[in-house]
Design a protein around this motif. Sequence first.
Motif, PDB file in Angstrom:
ATOM      1  N   ARG A 116       0.825  -1.209   0.000  1.00 39.98           N
ATOM      2  CA  ARG A 116       0.000   0.000   0.000  1.00 39.98           C
ATOM      3  C   ARG A 116       0.861   1.261   0.000  1.00 39.98           C
ATOM      4  O   ARG A 116       0.586   2.213  -0.717  1.00 39.98           O
ATOM      5  CB  ARG A 116      -0.940   0.002   1.208  1.00 39.98           C
ATOM      6  CG  ARG A 116      -2.079   1.018   1.064  1.00 39.98           C
ATOM      7  CD  ARG A 116      -3.114   0.865   2.157  1.00 39.98           C
ATOM      8  NE  ARG A 116      -4.309   1.602   1.804  1.00 39.98           N
ATOM      9  CZ  ARG A 116      -4.420   2.917   1.918  1.00 39.98           C
ATOM     10  NH1 ARG A 116      -3.409   3.622   2.382  1.00 39.98           N
ATOM     11  NH2 ARG A 116      -5.530   3.544   1.580  1.00 39.98           N
TER      12      ARG A 116
ATOM     13  N   ARG B 219       1.208   4.179  -2.940  1.00 43.37           N
ATOM     14  CA  ARG B 219       1.042   5.597  -2.644  1.00 43.37           C
ATOM     15  C   ARG B 219       2.335   6.381  -2.809  1.00 43.37           C
ATOM     16  O   ARG B 219       2.321   7.614  -2.820  1.00 43.37           O
ATOM     17  CB  ARG B 219       0.553   5.779  -1.197  1.00 43.37           C
ATOM     18  CG  ARG B 219      -0.813   5.203  -0.862  1.00 43.37           C
ATOM     19  CD  ARG B 219      -1.948   5.835  -1.668  1.00 43.37           C
ATOM     20  NE  ARG B 219      -1.929   7.281  -1.642  1.00 43.37           N
ATOM     21  CZ  ARG B 219      -2.401   8.021  -0.650  1.00 43.37           C
ATOM     22  NH1 ARG B 219      -2.917   7.444   0.414  1.00 43.37           N
ATOM     23  NH2 ARG B 219      -2.374   9.334  -0.726  1.00 43.37           N
TER      24      ARG B 219
ATOM     25  N   ALA C 240      -9.071  -0.078   7.347  1.00 43.08           N
ATOM     26  CA  ALA C 240      -9.069  -0.417   5.923  1.00 43.08           C
ATOM     27  C   ALA C 240     -10.497  -0.568   5.402  1.00 43.08           C
ATOM     28  O   ALA C 240     -10.821  -0.134   4.294  1.00 43.08           O
ATOM     29  CB  ALA C 240      -8.281  -1.711   5.697  1.00 43.08           C
TER      30      ALA C 240
ATOM     31  N   TRP D 254      -8.777   1.096  -5.462  1.00 39.45           N
ATOM     32  CA  TRP D 254      -8.365   1.265  -4.064  1.00 39.45           C
ATOM     33  C   TRP D 254      -9.389   0.663  -3.119  1.00 39.45           C
ATOM     34  O   TRP D 254      -9.038   0.098  -2.083  1.00 39.45           O
ATOM     35  CB  TRP D 254      -8.157   2.744  -3.746  1.00 39.45           C
ATOM     36  CG  TRP D 254      -6.808   3.223  -4.168  1.00 39.45           C
ATOM     37  CD1 TRP D 254      -6.493   3.928  -5.286  1.00 39.45           C
ATOM     38  CD2 TRP D 254      -5.573   2.987  -3.488  1.00 39.45           C
ATOM     39  NE1 TRP D 254      -5.151   4.148  -5.345  1.00 39.45           N
ATOM     40  CE2 TRP D 254      -4.563   3.592  -4.251  1.00 39.45           C
ATOM     41  CE3 TRP D 254      -5.240   2.324  -2.305  1.00 39.45           C
ATOM     42  CZ2 TRP D 254      -3.217   3.556  -3.866  1.00 39.45           C
ATOM     43  CZ3 TRP D 254      -3.906   2.286  -1.916  1.00 39.45           C
ATOM     44  CH2 TRP D 254      -2.916   2.891  -2.696  1.00 39.45           C
TER      45      TRP D 254
ATOM     46  N   LEU E  27      -8.754  -3.004  -3.091  1.00 38.85           N
ATOM     47  CA  LEU E  27      -7.537  -3.310  -2.332  1.00 38.85           C
ATOM     48  C   LEU E  27      -7.777  -3.184  -0.831  1.00 38.85           C
ATOM     49  O   LEU E  27      -7.423  -4.091  -0.052  1.00 38.85           O
ATOM     50  CB  LEU E  27      -6.401  -2.377  -2.760  1.00 38.85           C
ATOM     51  CG  LEU E  27      -5.099  -2.545  -1.964  1.00 38.85           C
ATOM     52  CD1 LEU E  27      -4.495  -3.924  -2.183  1.00 38.85           C
ATOM     53  CD2 LEU E  27      -4.092  -1.455  -2.340  1.00 38.85           C
ATOM     54  N   ASP E  28      -8.390  -2.078  -0.419  1.00 38.04           N
ATOM     55  CA  ASP E  28      -8.629  -1.887   1.007  1.00 38.04           C
ATOM     56  C   ASP E  28      -9.626  -2.905   1.556  1.00 38.04           C
ATOM     57  O   ASP E  28      -9.517  -3.343   2.703  1.00 38.04           O
ATOM     58  CB  ASP E  28      -9.122  -0.461   1.276  1.00 38.04           C
ATOM     59  CG  ASP E  28      -7.987   0.552   1.279  1.00 38.04           C
ATOM     60  OD1 ASP E  28      -6.891   0.194   1.754  1.00 38.04           O
ATOM     61  OD2 ASP E  28      -8.187   1.681   0.818  1.00 38.04           O
TER      62      ASP E  28
END
Length: 206
Positions: free
Chosen positions: A33, A37, A92, A184, A187-188
């Motif tokens: 992650r 970023r 998350a 995202w 993913l989270d």
Amino acid sequence: MTPLDILSSAATGLGAGLALIIAIGAQNAFVLRQGLRVEHVGLVVLVCMLSDAVLIAAGIVGIGELIRAAPAVVVVIRLAGAAFLLAYGVFAARRAFRPGTLTASGRQGALGRKAVLATVLALTWLNPHVYLDTVLLLGTLANQHGELRWWFGVGAVLGSVLWFSALGFGARLLRPVFAKPAAWRVLDGAIAVVMAFLAARMAFGF
């Protein structure tokens, strides 16, 4: 001790180290992650590599036997780690369900250097599997190599260096995929599920 013996022990250590490191886990998810970023990637990768080096060295000098003799310590670490992972998973999940989810180029929700350092240290050192796998297992495997045990350790540390460098600095290659908020959120959401599973596994020991 010949150069071939040294190379063989180091290669065995490299393979064993990679086998234990390359797995879906809290630490790897955080490194990925931060890599996506492009935030404090060098710091995160460095902490992971140095931590592994210290833990592997501890296993080689015999700290694993102390862990084996003090199971209560592992229980305390396990429960603390489970609580931390559950909290991380909740955050998350909140990001996954929040309409203004992050994108790879956005700065919303960026963690400061101190927060990143605290998180990666907690994800590393509050994980009981670190002590059981890295210290105890790798330490035991290393000591089977006798006078070549430190070369085994060098190989294992090299595996850590290669993996975390590739994961942290290579993650930016996926940034085009994560240019959309939906990616995202997926993913989270996946991170939240993994953290919840790992927290339950740590807490109940299955």
